[in-house]
Design an enzyme around this catalytic site. Structure first.
Site, PDB file in Angstrom:
ATOM      1  NE  ARG A 189     114.957 -15.154   6.312  1.00  0.00           N
ATOM      2  CZ  ARG A 189     114.635 -16.323   6.836  1.00  0.00           C
ATOM      3  NH1 ARG A 189     114.891 -17.439   6.175  1.00  0.00           N
ATOM      4  NH2 ARG A 189     114.055 -16.412   8.024  1.00  0.00           N
ATOM      5  N   GLY A 190     115.366 -17.539   1.256  1.00  0.00           N
ATOM      6  CA  GLY A 190     115.409 -18.967   1.478  1.00  0.00           C
ATOM      7  C   GLY A 190     115.521 -19.278   2.964  1.00  0.00           C
ATOM      8  N   GLY A 191     115.398 -20.541   3.299  1.00  0.00           N
ATOM      9  CA  GLY A 191     115.601 -20.971   4.677  1.00  0.00           C
ATOM     10  C   GLY A 191     114.329 -21.024   5.499  1.00  0.00           C
ATOM     11  CE1 TYR A 236     113.327 -11.594  18.289  1.00  0.00           C
ATOM     12  CE2 TYR A 236     115.653 -11.705  18.878  1.00  0.00           C
ATOM     13  CZ  TYR A 236     114.424 -11.096  18.977  1.00  0.00           C
ATOM     14  OH  TYR A 236     114.279  -9.979  19.774  1.00  0.00           O
ATOM     15  CG  HIS A 237     116.011 -10.671  11.990  1.00  0.00           C
ATOM     16  ND1 HIS A 237     117.241 -11.231  11.735  1.00  0.00           N
ATOM     17  CD2 HIS A 237     115.220 -11.026  10.939  1.00  0.00           C
ATOM     18  CE1 HIS A 237     117.199 -11.889  10.588  1.00  0.00           C
ATOM     19  NE2 HIS A 237     115.983 -11.784  10.094  1.00  0.00           N
ATOM     20  N   GLY A 269     120.740 -15.484   4.567  1.00  0.00           N
ATOM     21  CA  GLY A 269     119.543 -15.667   3.758  1.00  0.00           C
ATOM     22  C   GLY A 269     119.630 -14.792   2.528  1.00  0.00           C
ATOM     23  N   GLY A 291     120.668 -11.025   3.377  1.00  0.00           N
ATOM     24  CA  GLY A 291     122.096 -11.062   3.646  1.00  0.00           C
ATOM     25  C   GLY A 291     122.474 -11.779   4.922  1.00  0.00           C
ATOM     26  CB  CYS A 350     118.327 -21.986  10.600  1.00  0.00           C
ATOM     27  SG  CYS A 350     118.940 -20.303  10.872  1.00  0.00           S
TER      28      CYS A 350
END
Length: 211
Positions: free
Chosen positions: A76-78, A82-83, A145, A156, A174
């Site tokens: 993804r971009g960025g 954290y998840h 993202g 998403g 980020c």
């Protein structure tokens, strides 16, 4: 599983529970690689086990100090985020041609879905064109993202609902030094993450189908 229709296209919402990041990422890539112009669009609702993800242009210095949480370089971009459990993930598997959207328009709709959700609880939130995401009093509550492949997107929205925010202290979220993060629980929102996830998905569909 729920379905919603806008124009002639259908969006299917799937609840996938707690899913390993690599498992979900591979499934998104497979879905996108195999889809045709007739493939119905999908939204996946899920949570991840603790993981840091680094975007394609991610700089390693934004991980301030390593810990036991794995770091996965993704597509993804960025920068880094954290998840973990208690964070609501909406993965958006959409053909942008179906909805006649460009990336900027899609990002605004993603932000709008979160802003509308928080507004239901009298929490004022905003997006930021220069730093995509959703913020409450300068603290980030949702990260965005995307990956675009052959006119279709995946990845998403990550919405902080009721989670341990401590792992964010090990990163520049980020890529922004000193960026504060917040979550629905700390804003006085007591509805369950399941209720919030359902509302957020419906809000995004409303955004998507709003001409």
């Amino acid at each position: 599983m729920n379905r919603a229709t806008g124009n002639i296209f259908t969006v299917t919402v799937k609840n996938m529970g707690i899913t390993e990041y690599l498992t979900a990422w591979q499934a998104m890539k497979n879905f996108t690689a195999q889809r045709t112009c007739e493939t119905p669009d999908e939204i996946w609702l899920l949570e991840h086990l603790p993981v840091y993800t680094q975007g394609i242009a991610g700089k390693p210095e934004h991980l301030l100090f390593p810990n036991q949480i794995p770091v996965i370089k993704t597509d993804r971009g960025g920068q880094i985020t954290y998840h973990g459990p208690g964070q609501i993930i909406l993965y958006l598997l959409l053909d942008l041609h179906h909805w006649q959207l460009n990336i900027r328009q899609l990002v605004r709709k993603m932000e709008g879905a979160v802003i509308d959700l928080l507004n239901e609880y009298d929490v004022i939130a905003r997006g930021d064109e220069n730093a995509p995401g959703v913020y409450v009093h300068g603290a980030k509550i949702a990260s965005l993202g995307l990956k675009i492949r052959r006119g279709a997107c995946y990845h998403g929205i990550a919405f902080n609902a009721d989670m341990d925010l401590t792992p964010f202290t090990a990163i520049n979220p980020c890529g922004y030094r000193g960026l504060r993060v917040t979550q629905a629980k700390d804003l006085g929102i007591t509805d369950s993450k399941e209720i919030l996830a359902t509302k957020l998905a419906q809000n995004f569909i409303d955004q998507l189908t709003d001409a």
